[in-house]
Write a protein that holds these residues in place. Structure first.
Motif, short mmCIF file in Angstrom:
data_model
loop_
_atom_site.label_atom_id
_atom_site.label_comp_id
_atom_site.label_asym_id
_atom_site.label_seq_id
_atom_site.Cartn_x
_atom_site.Cartn_y
_atom_site.Cartn_z
N VAL A 171 -9.33 2.80 -2.00
CA VAL A 171 -9.85 2.98 -3.37
C VAL A 171 -8.82 2.62 -4.44
O VAL A 171 -9.12 1.84 -5.35
N PRO A 172 -7.59 3.14 -4.37
CA PRO A 172 -6.63 2.79 -5.43
C PRO A 172 -6.36 1.28 -5.50
O PRO A 172 -6.13 0.75 -6.58
N VAL A 173 -6.40 0.62 -4.34
CA VAL A 173 -6.14 -0.83 -4.31
C VAL A 173 -7.29 -1.57 -5.00
O VAL A 173 -7.07 -2.39 -5.90
N ALA A 174 -8.52 -1.28 -4.59
CA ALA A 174 -9.68 -1.96 -5.19
C ALA A 174 -9.74 -1.68 -6.69
O ALA A 174 -9.98 -2.60 -7.49
N VAL A 175 -9.50 -0.42 -7.06
CA VAL A 175 -9.57 -0.06 -8.48
C VAL A 175 -8.48 -0.79 -9.27
O VAL A 175 -8.72 -1.28 -10.38
N ASP A 176 -7.30 -0.92 -8.70
CA ASP A 176 -6.23 -1.62 -9.42
C ASP A 176 -6.58 -3.10 -9.62
O ASP A 176 -6.30 -3.66 -10.68
N HIS A 177 -7.20 -3.69 -8.63
CA HIS A 177 -7.60 -5.10 -8.78
C HIS A 177 -8.69 -5.24 -9.84
O HIS A 177 -8.68 -6.19 -10.62
N LEU A 178 -9.60 -4.28 -9.87
CA LEU A 178 -10.67 -4.33 -10.87
C LEU A 178 -10.08 -4.17 -12.28
O LEU A 178 -10.39 -4.95 -13.18
N VAL A 179 -9.20 -3.18 -12.43
CA VAL A 179 -8.60 -2.94 -13.74
C VAL A 179 -7.75 -4.15 -14.16
O VAL A 179 -7.77 -4.56 -15.33
N ALA A 180 -7.03 -4.73 -13.20
CA ALA A 180 -6.22 -5.91 -13.49
C ALA A 180 -7.09 -7.05 -14.01
O ALA A 180 -6.71 -7.77 -14.94
N GLY A 204 -6.74 -9.03 -17.47
CA GLY A 204 -6.33 -10.42 -17.36
C GLY A 204 -5.01 -10.59 -16.63
O GLY A 204 -4.30 -11.58 -16.82
N ARG A 205 -4.65 -9.60 -15.81
CA ARG A 205 -3.43 -9.74 -15.01
C ARG A 205 -3.81 -9.82 -13.53
O ARG A 205 -4.97 -9.66 -13.17
N VAL A 206 -2.81 -10.06 -12.71
CA VAL A 206 -3.05 -10.14 -11.27
C VAL A 206 -2.40 -8.92 -10.61
O VAL A 206 -1.23 -8.65 -10.84
N SER A 207 -3.18 -8.19 -9.85
CA SER A 207 -2.64 -6.99 -9.20
C SER A 207 -1.91 -7.36 -7.91
O SER A 207 -2.30 -8.28 -7.20
N GLU A 208 -0.83 -6.64 -7.66
CA GLU A 208 -0.05 -6.85 -6.43
C GLU A 208 -0.49 -5.88 -5.34
O GLU A 208 -0.02 -5.94 -4.21
N ALA A 209 -1.38 -4.95 -5.70
CA ALA A 209 -1.76 -3.89 -4.74
C ALA A 209 -2.43 -4.50 -3.51
O ALA A 209 -3.24 -5.41 -3.62
N ALA A 210 -2.06 -3.99 -2.35
CA ALA A 210 -2.64 -4.51 -1.10
C ALA A 210 -2.86 -3.36 -0.13
O ALA A 210 -2.05 -2.43 -0.03
N TYR A 211 -3.96 -3.43 0.58
CA TYR A 211 -4.29 -2.43 1.60
C TYR A 211 -3.93 -3.04 2.96
O TYR A 211 -4.36 -4.15 3.27
N ASN A 212 -3.14 -2.31 3.73
CA ASN A 212 -2.65 -2.88 5.00
C ASN A 212 -3.48 -2.43 6.21
O ASN A 212 -3.07 -2.63 7.34
#
Lengths: 121, 440
Positions: B357-366, B370-378
């Protein structure tokens, strides 16, 4: 887990204990303050009360481990899984002993004649 | 001498700096560290289970002004990791039941309806009640469906009758399963355990229940009256080889017989016989107790939509075509898939949801920023693999089948420990509920 966030522990304990969380924290703080206050009031730790509190506190330790076994549907033999289990058991027992001893010490110190009759060592 | 305004500004800056320090030290709640992002975006979350509720909580923490709509018809919220404990006779069924509304974040709107069609080409979802919801971003968190009908002769009404149990079927089914197991423990006979060949939620649960049955029999001193059989769908017992081997050792020690390459295709409740597909053809195994675990697939509206994988191993059951690291749809970038519905190699557990959830949410917010999120789920997931009541192995692993222990050197992943059991029994549910609220 990627990180340890202390606020996560607070949130988890709040969910675990529900409405009892803050009263419990309050009670623990009250006991700490009470013990500190009594030691300052008396100017020393009363050895008689301390021995008595530690003696009864031991029951607090046993009670804490027993309660934990009961809450978790476990048996005493389950505590022997590995060193971390022994440490957890010791930590639970220590919390019970310290908590119990503090409660007994405070109770004895608030007795009707506790301050005057505390004998010298 | 500084003016009062300057002093105020300095004070404010100092305060901000101190707060930043606190946040950096990890003391801030998730989402509080950064300022909220102002947006008018319409975000629809299909499904208000663990993933949907947690996503709504995280989004409301991160966004200001977004229109967040959760769509789910079910009013009850099920704490699914609790089903095993209910079916073990340790918790009442109420332990696993909550109310969805109680966990909906302030700032999000719950629509008690069911999404029946996804139209990602036109950014619209349609509900059973005929409502259409347009969106700028869509999070699909519908969970999965239990396909009991795929096992010939099986019907959910049979759960709790004549030795048939099914832990996955819900709180009522878990409770009924316990009643049947308790009867079996008393009488003895053949206890049959298995798992489907499809992707499934918490692949450790079928193993756990075999261990629990063994433990219940030993406690009742009726183990010698029972034969326990675990029918695995392939040549392993668990997808992570090192864990599979450990479970094999434990099964042998507990005298739980293993049958490999067995996939249940039919059940005959009258004769108390289950039929399995094997490389050698069909074979029957009689039972006195069976824990039926149906094939699991993506819900029909997802399966029949363009959101599903079109080819590859996840296509047949219609799992969502998302990037395994970002959970973002590979063809529709404004769509995310989290939780059970995501077509990723692992991760149909609450622990996966916690990290997805935090990864998907960070990508959505990014994307909004207009930025690119570095968050990744391993692929992190966790399974407190109960090996008897009072002991468990805290197995944590990732996409690559690597063990990823949270407490390396302290809590050994392949040891049967009381501490791991304690976590499962008393710490997991509070952590789960804190996760729903976006606090863990």
């Amino acid at each position: 887990m990627q990180q340890i966030d202390p606020m996560v522990f607070v949130a988890v304990f709040q969910e675990m204990l529900g409405l009892a969380f803050w009263p419990l924290i309050g009670f623990i703080l009250l006991m700490v303050v009470a013990v500190a206050g009594i030691v300052i009031r008396d100017g020393r730790i009363s050895p008689r009360r301390l021995v008595f509190a530690q003696g009864l506190g031991a029951f607090g330790g046993i009670l804490a481990v027993w309660a934990m076994l009961w809450f978790t549907s476990s048996r005493a033999t389950d505590l022997l899984g590995g060193p971390i289990d022994w440490l957890l058991t010791l930590a639970i027992a220590a919390a019970g002993v310290i908590g119990g001893a503090m409660i007994v010490y405070v109770a004895l110190s608030f007795g009707p004649t506790s301050a005057r009759r505390s004998p010298a060592p | 001498m500084a003016s009062s305004t300057e002093r105020d500004l300095t004070r404010r800056s100092a305060l901000r700096l101190a707060l930043a320090g606190v946040a950096a030290a990890g003391w801030a709640r998730p989402g509080e560290a950064a300022a909220k992002v102002a947006t008018k975006a319409r975000i629809v979350i299909a499904g208000a289970g663990a993933a949907g509720l947690a996503a709504a909580s995280r989004l409301t923490q991160r966004l200001d002004g977004a229109q967040i709509t959760l769509i789910d018809a079910r009013r009850a919220h099920f704490y699914q990791p609790g089903f095993t404990l209910v079916a073990a006779g340790l918790k009442p069924k109420s332990y696993a039941i909550g109310a969805t509304r109680d966990y909906v974040a302030a700032g999000a709107t719950l629509v008690e309806d069911r999404v029946v069609a996804f139209h990602p080409e036109s950014n619209v979802v349609v509900t059973a009640g005929g409502q259409r919801f347009g969106y700028d971003f869509l999070i699909v968190a519908t969970g999965l469906q239990l396909d009991y009908a795929a096992i010939e002769g099986m019907d959910t009404r049979l759960i709790g009758v004549d030795g048939i149990g099914s832990v996955y079927g819900g709180p009522d089914a878990a409770e009924a399963t316990w009643r049947e197991l308790a009867r079996f423990v008393e009488r003895g006979g053949v206890g049959l355990f298995h798992r489907p060949e499809t992707e499934m939620k918490c692949a450790g649960a079928p193993l756990k229940y075999a261990f629990i049955a063994d433990d219940r029999l030993r406690r009742a001193e009726t183990r010698r009256k029972a034969e326990l059989i675990y029918a695995a769908q392939n040549k392993t017992l668990f997808s992570v080889p090192i864990v599979s081997e450990k479970v094999r050792m434990l099964f042998e020690e507990r005298q739980i017989r293993m049958a490999h390459d067995h996939v249940m295709t039919a059940i005959d409740p009258g004769r108390r016989v289950a039929t399995f597909k094997t490389p050698q053809g069909r074979t029957e195994i009689g039972y006195d107790f069976v824990n039926v675990i149906p094939p699991m697939r993506a819900p029909d509206p997802v399966r029949s939509s363009a959101l599903a994988w079109q080819s590859g191993i996840f296509a047949a059951d219609g799992w969502m075509e998302v990037d395994p690291a970002t959970l973002r749809h590979r063809r529709f970038p404004n769509v995310f898939g989290i939780g059970d519905v995501a077509g990723v190699p692992k991760g149909k557990t609450a622990a996966s949801v916690k990290w997805q959830v935090p990864v998907a949410v960070d990508h959505l917010v990014a994307s909004l920023q207009g930025r690119v999120s570095e968050a990744a789920y391993n692929g992190y997931t966790s399974c407190p693999l109960i090996t008897r009541i009072g002991r468990a192995m805290l197995v944590e692993f990732d996409y690559g089948n690597n063990l990823t222990p949270s407490f390396p050197g302290v809590i050994a992943p392949l040891e049967e420990l009381w501490v791991s059991w304690v976590m499962k029994d008393i710490a997991l549910k509070p952590t789960y509920l804190a996760m729903l609220r976006g606090q863990a």
